[in-house]
Design a protein around this motif. Structure first.
Motif, mmCIF file in Angstrom:
data_model
loop_
_atom_site.group_PDB
_atom_site.id
_atom_site.type_symbol
_atom_site.label_atom_id
_atom_site.label_comp_id
_atom_site.label_asym_id
_atom_site.label_seq_id
_atom_site.Cartn_x
_atom_site.Cartn_y
_atom_site.Cartn_z
ATOM 1 N N GLU A 217 48.948 13.850 43.948
ATOM 2 C CA GLU A 217 49.969 13.298 43.066
ATOM 3 C C GLU A 217 51.099 13.896 43.181
ATOM 4 N N ASP A 218 51.084 15.074 43.385
ATOM 5 C CA ASP A 218 52.256 16.163 43.845
ATOM 6 C C ASP A 218 52.788 15.536 44.943
ATOM 7 N N GLU A 219 52.421 15.156 46.027
ATOM 8 C CA GLU A 219 52.593 14.594 47.222
ATOM 9 C C GLU A 219 53.475 13.236 46.855
ATOM 10 N N HIS B 31 44.843 0.293 46.321
ATOM 11 C CA HIS B 31 46.021 -0.116 45.290
ATOM 12 C C HIS B 31 45.510 -0.487 43.873
ATOM 13 N N GLY B 32 46.311 0.195 42.870
ATOM 14 C CA GLY B 32 46.011 -0.214 41.359
ATOM 15 C C GLY B 32 44.755 0.666 40.969
ATOM 16 N N ARG B 33 43.933 1.230 41.662
ATOM 17 C CA ARG B 33 42.732 1.936 41.286
ATOM 18 C C ARG B 33 42.866 3.400 40.975
ATOM 19 N N ARG B 34 42.095 3.902 40.185
ATOM 20 C CA ARG B 34 42.243 5.357 39.730
ATOM 21 C C ARG B 34 41.832 6.147 40.874
ATOM 22 N N LEU B 35 42.864 7.214 40.985
ATOM 23 C CA LEU B 35 42.365 8.162 42.098
ATOM 24 C C LEU B 35 41.164 8.958 41.923
ATOM 25 N N TYR B 36 40.768 9.007 40.753
ATOM 26 C CA TYR B 36 39.204 9.638 40.452
ATOM 27 C C TYR B 36 38.314 8.827 41.156
ATOM 28 N N ASP B 37 38.506 7.465 41.073
ATOM 29 C CA ASP B 37 37.536 6.625 41.725
ATOM 30 C C ASP B 37 37.704 6.359 43.280
ATOM 31 N N THR B 38 39.020 6.536 43.773
ATOM 32 C CA THR B 38 39.207 6.313 45.066
ATOM 33 C C THR B 38 38.682 7.379 45.919
ATOM 34 N N ARG C 9 34.803 11.409 49.460
ATOM 35 C CA ARG C 9 33.420 11.811 49.090
ATOM 36 C C ARG C 9 33.380 13.144 48.282
ATOM 37 N N VAL C 10 34.323 13.171 47.499
ATOM 38 C CA VAL C 10 34.480 14.417 46.530
ATOM 39 C C VAL C 10 33.913 14.222 45.449
ATOM 40 N N ASP C 11 32.520 15.033 45.364
ATOM 41 C CA ASP C 11 31.750 14.827 44.128
ATOM 42 C C ASP C 11 31.904 15.923 43.269
ATOM 43 N N ASP C 12 32.154 17.210 43.600
ATOM 44 C CA ASP C 12 32.362 18.473 42.633
ATOM 45 C C ASP C 12 33.620 18.102 41.760
ATOM 46 N N GLU C 13 33.350 18.275 40.669
ATOM 47 C CA GLU C 13 34.364 17.678 39.785
ATOM 48 C C GLU C 13 35.752 18.598 39.746
ATOM 49 N N ALA C 14 35.566 19.772 39.714
ATOM 50 C CA ALA C 14 36.637 20.964 39.678
ATOM 51 C C ALA C 14 37.601 20.423 41.211
ATOM 52 N N LYS C 15 36.860 20.336 42.078
ATOM 53 C CA LYS C 15 37.504 20.058 43.354
ATOM 54 C C LYS C 15 38.297 18.644 43.318
ATOM 55 N N LEU C 16 37.436 17.654 42.836
ATOM 56 C CA LEU C 16 38.072 16.363 42.655
ATOM 57 C C LEU C 16 39.187 16.463 41.843
ATOM 58 N N LEU C 17 39.396 17.071 40.562
ATOM 59 C CA LEU C 17 40.638 16.976 39.773
ATOM 60 C C LEU C 17 41.459 18.296 40.627
ATOM 61 N N ALA C 18 41.384 18.927 41.466
ATOM 62 C CA ALA C 18 42.450 19.729 42.215
ATOM 63 C C ALA C 18 42.912 18.829 43.225
#
Length: 194
Positions: free
Chosen positions: A61-63, A33-40, A46-55
């Motif tokens: 967020e759509d959900e 709670h309150g943290r960036r989705l990018y970080d969480t 364990r999503v490290d691939d940047e393109a997959k992480l952004l997707a």
């Protein structure tokens, strides 16, 4: 703090907990709670691939948007009062992406402030001071002259470490948890109607 997106957040973390075999999604909701989705998402999924992480951020967020964010009690009234009274301006500092923040604010019946600071605007998210330092800079004021209004422990820590006074709102984190934490809010209220 301003918007209740709990139904969508619970649903999204349940989906991601199933997709990534994370276990108890309710525990993750509390910890993230309150943290960036990018970080969480990097941490938990364990999503490290940047393109997959952004997707995956977009999918999450759509959900949450599909869950129907709504304004919390007193939020719209507070923003109207700030618009009329504050000579230095105000803004919203959120751990959400700019895409989500603007959609959620509009869905909740709020306007998007010109000084909006999102996860896309900082390289370090809450509890780091960077988000609230950016918020103060966009208002053109010293952070020591700002009041950070937050419902998340990570946000309260971020505001305090930026040098601002902090007001804890007990809309998503119970008072006893806020007081027992190391967030040390200067002020505490049940909601924004007070």
């Amino acid at each position: 703090t301003l918007i209740d997106s709990t139904p969508g957040v619970l649903s999204a973390w349940e989906t991601f907990a199933n997709d990534y075999s994370l276990g108890d999604s309710a525990k993750i909701v509390h910890e993230a709670h309150g943290r960036r989705l990018y970080d969480t998402l990097k941490e938990y999924c364990r999503v490290d691939d940047e393109a997959k992480l952004l997707a995956e951020i977009d999918r999450f967020e759509d959900e949450v948007i599909a869950g129907g964010p709504t304004a919390l009690p007193g939020a719209i009234s507070l923003l109207k009062q700030l618009d009329q009274a504050d000579k230095h301006g105000w803004n919203i500092v959120t751990s959400a992406s700019s895409k989500y923040a603007s959609q959620a604010l509009k869905a909740a019946g709020m306007s998007v402030p010109a000084g909006l600071v999102t996860s896309s605007d900082v390289t370090a998210g809450k509890p780091h001071p960077a988000p609230y330092l950016a918020g103060a800079a966009k208002c053109g004021v010293d952070p020591r002259h700002c009041l950070v209004i937050e419902d998340a422990i990570s946000g309260l820590k971020s505001g305090r470490s930026a040098g601002a006074k902090t007001l804890a709102v007990c809309t998503s984190t119970p008072r006893e948890i806020l007081l027992a934490s190391d967030a040390s809010p200067d002020y505490i209220v049940d909601d924004l109607t007070q």
